[in-house]
Scaffold this motif. Structure first.
Motif, PDB file in Angstrom:
ATOM      1  N   VAL A  46       0.842  -1.205   0.000  1.00  0.00           N
ATOM      2  CA  VAL A  46       0.000   0.000   0.000  1.00  0.00           C
ATOM      3  C   VAL A  46       0.874   1.250   0.000  1.00  0.00           C
ATOM      4  N   GLU A  47       1.936   1.247   0.759  1.00  0.00           N
ATOM      5  CA  GLU A  47       2.841   2.405   0.812  1.00  0.00           C
ATOM      6  C   GLU A  47       3.533   2.616  -0.531  1.00  0.00           C
ATOM      7  N   THR A  48       3.853   1.540  -1.220  1.00  0.00           N
ATOM      8  CA  THR A  48       4.456   1.660  -2.556  1.00  0.00           C
ATOM      9  C   THR A  48       3.511   2.404  -3.497  1.00  0.00           C
ATOM     10  N   VAL A  49       2.244   2.071  -3.449  1.00  0.00           N
ATOM     11  CA  VAL A  49       1.251   2.747  -4.286  1.00  0.00           C
ATOM     12  C   VAL A  49       1.191   4.233  -3.932  1.00  0.00           C
ATOM     13  N   ARG A  50       1.196   4.538  -2.652  1.00  0.00           N
ATOM     14  CA  ARG A  50       1.152   5.948  -2.224  1.00  0.00           C
ATOM     15  C   ARG A  50       2.387   6.718  -2.705  1.00  0.00           C
ATOM     16  N   VAL A  51       3.541   6.093  -2.610  1.00  0.00           N
ATOM     17  CA  VAL A  51       4.783   6.750  -3.050  1.00  0.00           C
ATOM     18  C   VAL A  51       4.754   6.979  -4.558  1.00  0.00           C
ATOM     19  N   LEU A  52       4.316   5.992  -5.310  1.00  0.00           N
ATOM     20  CA  LEU A  52       4.246   6.152  -6.770  1.00  0.00           C
ATOM     21  C   LEU A  52       3.271   7.256  -7.157  1.00  0.00           C
ATOM     22  N   ARG A  92       2.513   9.861  -5.311  1.00  0.00           N
ATOM     23  CA  ARG A  92       3.167  11.131  -4.940  1.00  0.00           C
ATOM     24  C   ARG A  92       4.218  11.527  -5.976  1.00  0.00           C
ATOM     25  N   VAL A  93       5.003  10.566  -6.445  1.00  0.00           N
ATOM     26  CA  VAL A  93       6.002  10.838  -7.475  1.00  0.00           C
ATOM     27  C   VAL A  93       5.321  11.369  -8.732  1.00  0.00           C
ATOM     28  N   CYS A  94       4.246  10.723  -9.140  1.00  0.00           N
ATOM     29  CA  CYS A  94       3.527  11.163 -10.349  1.00  0.00           C
ATOM     30  C   CYS A  94       2.988  12.582 -10.187  1.00  0.00           C
ATOM     31  N   ARG A  95       2.407  12.867  -9.051  1.00  0.00           N
ATOM     32  CA  ARG A  95       1.843  14.204  -8.818  1.00  0.00           C
ATOM     33  C   ARG A  95       2.928  15.275  -8.807  1.00  0.00           C
ATOM     34  N   VAL A  96       3.990  15.038  -8.062  1.00  0.00           N
ATOM     35  CA  VAL A  96       5.054  16.043  -7.923  1.00  0.00           C
ATOM     36  C   VAL A  96       5.745  16.279  -9.261  1.00  0.00           C
ATOM     37  N   TYR A  97       6.114  15.210  -9.944  1.00  0.00           N
ATOM     38  CA  TYR A  97       6.837  15.380 -11.197  1.00  0.00           C
ATOM     39  C   TYR A  97       5.943  15.873 -12.326  1.00  0.00           C
ATOM     40  N   ALA A  98       4.643  15.657 -12.219  1.00  0.00           N
ATOM     41  CA  ALA A  98       3.734  16.260 -13.198  1.00  0.00           C
ATOM     42  C   ALA A  98       3.799  17.782 -13.100  1.00  0.00           C
ATOM     43  N   VAL A  99       3.868  18.292 -11.879  1.00  0.00           N
ATOM     44  CA  VAL A  99       3.975  19.744 -11.671  1.00  0.00           C
ATOM     45  C   VAL A  99       5.350  20.236 -12.127  1.00  0.00           C
ATOM     46  N   VAL A 100       6.401  19.526 -11.737  1.00  0.00           N
ATOM     47  CA  VAL A 100       7.758  19.912 -12.127  1.00  0.00           C
ATOM     48  C   VAL A 100       7.907  19.854 -13.649  1.00  0.00           C
ATOM     49  N   GLY A 101       7.202  18.933 -14.274  1.00  0.00           N
ATOM     50  CA  GLY A 101       7.270  18.758 -15.721  1.00  0.00           C
ATOM     51  C   GLY A 101       6.825  19.957 -16.526  1.00  0.00           C
ATOM     52  N   VAL A 102       6.141  20.888 -15.901  1.00  0.00           N
ATOM     53  CA  VAL A 102       5.724  22.115 -16.606  1.00  0.00           C
ATOM     54  C   VAL A 102       6.954  22.881 -17.100  1.00  0.00           C
ATOM     55  N   ALA A 103       8.073  22.710 -16.436  1.00  0.00           N
ATOM     56  CA  ALA A 103       9.306  23.390 -16.851  1.00  0.00           C
ATOM     57  C   ALA A 103       9.764  22.947 -18.241  1.00  0.00           C
ATOM     58  N   VAL A 104       9.447  21.731 -18.625  1.00  0.00           N
ATOM     59  CA  VAL A 104       9.915  21.201 -19.907  1.00  0.00           C
ATOM     60  C   VAL A 104       9.370  22.016 -21.080  1.00  0.00           C
ATOM     61  N   PRO A 105       8.056  22.166 -21.223  1.00  0.00           N
ATOM     62  CA  PRO A 105       7.590  22.971 -22.351  1.00  0.00           C
ATOM     63  C   PRO A 105       7.929  24.460 -22.217  1.00  0.00           C
ATOM     64  N   VAL A 106       8.025  24.950 -20.991  1.00  0.00           N
ATOM     65  CA  VAL A 106       8.384  26.365 -20.805  1.00  0.00           C
ATOM     66  C   VAL A 106       9.771  26.626 -21.391  1.00  0.00           C
ATOM     67  N   PHE A 107      10.744  25.813 -20.998  1.00  0.00           N
ATOM     68  CA  PHE A 107      12.098  25.986 -21.537  1.00  0.00           C
ATOM     69  C   PHE A 107      12.175  25.569 -23.000  1.00  0.00           C
ATOM     70  N   GLY A 108      11.341  24.622 -23.407  1.00  0.00           N
ATOM     71  CA  GLY A 108      11.301  24.233 -24.814  1.00  0.00           C
ATOM     72  C   GLY A 108      10.825  25.372 -25.698  1.00  0.00           C
ATOM     73  N   LEU A 109       9.792  26.065 -25.264  1.00  0.00           N
ATOM     74  CA  LEU A 109       9.300  27.206 -26.042  1.00  0.00           C
ATOM     75  C   LEU A 109      10.326  28.336 -26.077  1.00  0.00           C
ATOM     76  N   ALA A 110      10.991  28.579 -24.966  1.00  0.00           N
ATOM     77  CA  ALA A 110      12.027  29.616 -24.934  1.00  0.00           C
ATOM     78  C   ALA A 110      13.170  29.249 -25.880  1.00  0.00           C
ATOM     79  N   THR A 111      13.541  27.984 -25.885  1.00  0.00           N
ATOM     80  CA  THR A 111      14.595  27.521 -26.787  1.00  0.00           C
ATOM     81  C   THR A 111      14.166  27.677 -28.239  1.00  0.00           C
ATOM     82  N   ALA A 112      12.947  27.253 -28.540  1.00  0.00           N
ATOM     83  CA  ALA A 112      12.439  27.344 -29.914  1.00  0.00           C
ATOM     84  C   ALA A 112      12.386  28.798 -30.389  1.00  0.00           C
TER      85      ALA A 112
END
Length: 159
Positions: A44-50, A52-72
């Protein structure tokens, strides 16, 4: 400046998108294991950790298109077909993650906590199978974006 933006864009993709794709892929089998043995606190804890990882990195992932657009913009390729296709696929991947993957992961995690039934009327295994399908779609969309970023049809760099 372009090299800096490109480096940050690539690093952000590796650091942010990599973990969410891996954790999202690991979630359905971990959830099946936890649902089969809800008395196992480690499963059960493994599911909770996974989740949490998905939620946190989904938010952090916003940086990818932001820097991608700046690069483009710095590279002067904002109107190129390959980039527009990459942007569309990125938006679609984000929609799949936010609308289809994360809510289903949350429902399954809540089912493990006894708050509600996973799958909203279906059995738990069917819910994890549907989640795996949506996760696969999410991962395929990111794979397509990665290929477009590397190949860049019409590029003059010879890649």
């Amino acid at each position: 400046m372009t090299k800096f933006l490109l480096a940050v864009h690539v690093l952000a993709a590796i650091v942010a998108i990599g973990p969410v794709t891996v954790a999202a892929s690991m979630f359905p089998p971990a959830a099946r294991q936890a649902l089969a043995a809800p008395e196992d606190p480690r499963a059960v804890e493994t599911v909770r950790v996974l989740l949490r990882v998905c939620r946190v990195y989904a938010v952090v992932g916003v940086a990818v298109p932001v820097f991608g657009l700046a690069t483009a913009k710095n590279m002067g390729v904002l109107g190129d077909t390959w980039l527009i296709a990459s942007i569309a696929l990125t938006v679609l991947a984000a929609v799949v993650l936010v609308a289809l993957v994360l809510p289903r992961q949350t429902a399954i995690a809540e089912a493990l906590d006894g708050e509600q039934r996973a799958g909203q009327g279906g059995d738990a295994r069917a819910a994890t199978v549907r989640l795996a399908m949506f996760t696969g779609v999410f991962n395929l969309l990111w794979a397509a974006v990665t290929v477009l970023m590397i190949v860049r049809p019409g590029s003059t760099t010879g890649a």
